[in-house]
Design a protein around this motif. Structure first.
Motif, PDB file in Angstrom:
ATOM      1  N   ASP A 110      10.434 -20.109  -0.597  1.00  0.00           N
ATOM      2  CA  ASP A 110       9.215 -19.773  -1.338  1.00  0.00           C
ATOM      3  C   ASP A 110       8.815 -18.331  -1.021  1.00  0.00           C
ATOM      4  OD1 ASP A 110       9.095 -22.282  -2.472  1.00  0.00           O
ATOM      5  OD2 ASP A 110       7.546 -23.039  -1.121  1.00  0.00           O
ATOM      6  N   VAL A 111       8.067 -17.720  -1.922  1.00  0.00           N
ATOM      7  CA  VAL A 111       7.645 -16.328  -1.766  1.00  0.00           C
ATOM      8  C   VAL A 111       6.194 -16.276  -1.309  1.00  0.00           C
ATOM      9  CG1 VAL A 111       7.297 -14.123  -2.962  1.00  0.00           C
ATOM     10  CG2 VAL A 111       9.267 -15.555  -3.542  1.00  0.00           C
ATOM     11  N   LEU A 112       5.932 -15.467  -0.294  1.00  0.00           N
ATOM     12  CA  LEU A 112       4.572 -15.230   0.182  1.00  0.00           C
ATOM     13  C   LEU A 112       4.112 -13.893  -0.382  1.00  0.00           C
ATOM     14  CD1 LEU A 112       4.983 -16.222   3.949  1.00  0.00           C
ATOM     15  CD2 LEU A 112       4.240 -17.661   2.036  1.00  0.00           C
ATOM     16  N   VAL A 113       2.899 -13.881  -0.925  1.00  0.00           N
ATOM     17  CA  VAL A 113       2.324 -12.657  -1.504  1.00  0.00           C
ATOM     18  C   VAL A 113       1.160 -12.228  -0.620  1.00  0.00           C
ATOM     19  CG1 VAL A 113       1.309 -11.607  -3.570  1.00  0.00           C
ATOM     20  CG2 VAL A 113       2.930 -13.514  -3.812  1.00  0.00           C
ATOM     21  N   THR A 115      -1.677  -8.807   0.454  1.00  0.00           N
ATOM     22  CA  THR A 115      -2.297  -7.553   0.015  1.00  0.00           C
ATOM     23  C   THR A 115      -1.428  -6.413   0.539  1.00  0.00           C
ATOM     24  OG1 THR A 115      -3.614  -7.231   2.022  1.00  0.00           O
ATOM     25  CG2 THR A 115      -4.626  -8.546   0.250  1.00  0.00           C
ATOM     26  N   GLY A 116      -1.758  -5.216   0.115  1.00  0.00           N
ATOM     27  CA  GLY A 116      -1.117  -4.051   0.722  1.00  0.00           C
ATOM     28  C   GLY A 116      -1.624  -3.935   2.150  1.00  0.00           C
ATOM     29  N   SER A 117      -1.386  -2.823   2.790  1.00  0.00           N
ATOM     30  CA  SER A 117      -1.753  -2.686   4.206  1.00  0.00           C
ATOM     31  C   SER A 117      -3.261  -2.740   4.441  1.00  0.00           C
ATOM     32  CB  SER A 117      -1.175  -1.399   4.790  1.00  0.00           C
ATOM     33  OG  SER A 117      -1.590  -0.290   4.029  1.00  0.00           O
ATOM     34  N   ASN A 118      -4.071  -2.462   3.425  1.00  0.00           N
ATOM     35  CA  ASN A 118      -5.523  -2.587   3.548  1.00  0.00           C
ATOM     36  C   ASN A 118      -5.932  -3.975   3.070  1.00  0.00           C
ATOM     37  OD1 ASN A 118      -8.302  -2.494   3.468  1.00  0.00           O
ATOM     38  ND2 ASN A 118      -8.413  -0.518   2.425  1.00  0.00           N
ATOM     39  N   ARG A 119      -6.179  -4.881   4.009  1.00  0.00           N
ATOM     40  CA  ARG A 119      -6.467  -6.279   3.650  1.00  0.00           C
ATOM     41  C   ARG A 119      -7.784  -6.447   2.897  1.00  0.00           C
ATOM     42  NH1 ARG A 119      -7.308  -6.707   9.615  1.00  0.00           N
ATOM     43  NH2 ARG A 119      -9.552  -6.885   9.877  1.00  0.00           N
ATOM     44  N   ARG A 120      -8.667  -5.450   2.954  1.00  0.00           N
ATOM     45  CA  ARG A 120      -9.951  -5.550   2.238  1.00  0.00           C
ATOM     46  C   ARG A 120      -9.768  -5.352   0.731  1.00  0.00           C
ATOM     47  NH1 ARG A 120     -11.927  -1.425   5.719  1.00  0.00           N
ATOM     48  NH2 ARG A 120     -11.435  -2.276   7.741  1.00  0.00           N
ATOM     49  N   VAL A 121      -8.703  -4.684   0.347  1.00  0.00           N
ATOM     50  CA  VAL A 121      -8.407  -4.523  -1.076  1.00  0.00           C
ATOM     51  C   VAL A 121      -7.543  -5.720  -1.476  1.00  0.00           C
ATOM     52  CG1 VAL A 121      -7.319  -3.077  -2.838  1.00  0.00           C
ATOM     53  CG2 VAL A 121      -8.481  -2.003  -0.889  1.00  0.00           C
ATOM     54  N   ARG A 122      -8.177  -6.687  -2.138  1.00  0.00           N
ATOM     55  CA  ARG A 122      -7.506  -7.959  -2.441  1.00  0.00           C
ATOM     56  C   ARG A 122      -6.643  -7.837  -3.694  1.00  0.00           C
ATOM     57  NH1 ARG A 122      -6.873 -10.530   1.880  1.00  0.00           N
ATOM     58  NH2 ARG A 122      -6.473 -12.419   0.725  1.00  0.00           N
ATOM     59  N   ARG A 123      -5.636  -6.987  -3.589  1.00  0.00           N
ATOM     60  CA  ARG A 123      -4.670  -6.766  -4.663  1.00  0.00           C
ATOM     61  C   ARG A 123      -3.275  -6.902  -4.046  1.00  0.00           C
ATOM     62  NH1 ARG A 123      -6.486  -1.970  -6.572  1.00  0.00           N
ATOM     63  NH2 ARG A 123      -5.256  -0.850  -5.030  1.00  0.00           N
ATOM     64  N   ARG A 163      -3.922 -10.914   5.421  1.00  0.00           N
ATOM     65  CA  ARG A 163      -3.486 -10.267   4.183  1.00  0.00           C
ATOM     66  C   ARG A 163      -2.928 -11.264   3.161  1.00  0.00           C
ATOM     67  NH1 ARG A 163       0.750  -5.909   5.849  1.00  0.00           N
ATOM     68  NH2 ARG A 163       0.913  -5.818   3.578  1.00  0.00           N
ATOM     69  N   PHE A 164      -2.733 -12.501   3.579  1.00  0.00           N
ATOM     70  CA  PHE A 164      -2.122 -13.513   2.703  1.00  0.00           C
ATOM     71  C   PHE A 164      -2.984 -13.756   1.472  1.00  0.00           C
ATOM     72  CE2 PHE A 164      -1.782 -17.951   1.340  1.00  0.00           C
ATOM     73  CZ  PHE A 164      -0.428 -17.989   0.987  1.00  0.00           C
ATOM     74  N   MET A 165      -2.323 -13.810   0.314  1.00  0.00           N
ATOM     75  CA  MET A 165      -3.020 -14.084  -0.937  1.00  0.00           C
ATOM     76  C   MET A 165      -2.569 -15.384  -1.587  1.00  0.00           C
ATOM     77  SD  MET A 165      -3.229 -10.347  -2.762  1.00  0.00           S
ATOM     78  CE  MET A 165      -4.344 -10.923  -4.035  1.00  0.00           C
ATOM     79  N   LYS A 166      -1.241 -15.589  -1.632  1.00  0.00           N
ATOM     80  CA  LYS A 166      -0.719 -16.711  -2.392  1.00  0.00           C
ATOM     81  C   LYS A 166       0.725 -16.985  -2.009  1.00  0.00           C
ATOM     82  CE  LYS A 166      -0.346 -18.011  -7.279  1.00  0.00           C
ATOM     83  NZ  LYS A 166      -0.570 -17.552  -8.653  1.00  0.00           N
TER      84      LYS A 166
END
Length: 171
Positions: A110-113, A115-123, A163-166
């Motif tokens: 499975d793939v873990l998505v 954030t970029g290195s700045n975890r506050r930017v939820r992209r 940093r985990f999103m999905k």
């Protein structure tokens, strides 16, 4: 892989020596069992075995070429493409790709998505593939621009959890 090779060898040897059209039932049963064992094997296992052969290939921004290096999504898409599975080339595209999976239900492959290195930017800005699960510990393989500077195995530690999103299944 060993079972596949064994099955191929057994099949070739058996059918090259059989002179009549009648195949003894015990051989049919053995052949069926070997085929079933191979088909039931977790599809993520071969994917990760292949991915691990690339550990140490350097990080290279915007690349999906093992000869010069990988960025994170270039690595993930390259691994899946090797198995005939279409995967996005951009980490942000993984948010809308595959089948969503809860983190507690992820499987190898499975793939873990993240954030970029700045975890506050939820992209979405980083991706990796689940390589191992031992109890509550998840290990993933990815191409990192950080300290490892290339394809490496990393534990889903507090830094990456923040940093985990999905998680998504591409298999």
């Amino acid at each position: 892989m060993k079972k596949s090779l064994l099955l191929c060898c057994f099949t070739l040897l058996f059918f090259s020596t059989v002179k009549s059209q009648t195949v003894p039932q015990k051989y049919k049963d053995l052949l069926q069992k070997l085929s079933k064992d191979i088909s039931e094997k977790d599809p993520g296992t071969n994917l990760i075995s292949f991915a691990k052969t690339m550990i140490g290939i350097p990080y290279r921004y915007a690349s999906s070429n093992p000869s010069i290096g990988f960025d994170c999504s270039g690595f993930v898409s390259y691994v899946f493409k090797n198995f005939g599975i279409s995967a996005p080339r951009s980490s942000s595209e993984f948010i809308v790709s595959g089948t969503p999976v809860k983190l507690e239900n992820v499987k190898i492959g499975d793939v873990l998505v993240f954030t970029g290195s700045n975890r506050r930017v939820r992209r979405a800005g980083h991706v990796g593939i689940v390589a191992a699960i031992k109890g509550d510990t998840i290990q993933f393989i990815h191409s990192s621009s950080g300290k490892a500077n290339g394809v490496t195995l990393t534990t889903l530690n507090p830094y990456y959890k923040s940093r985990f999103m999905k998680a998504v299944s591409m298999l």
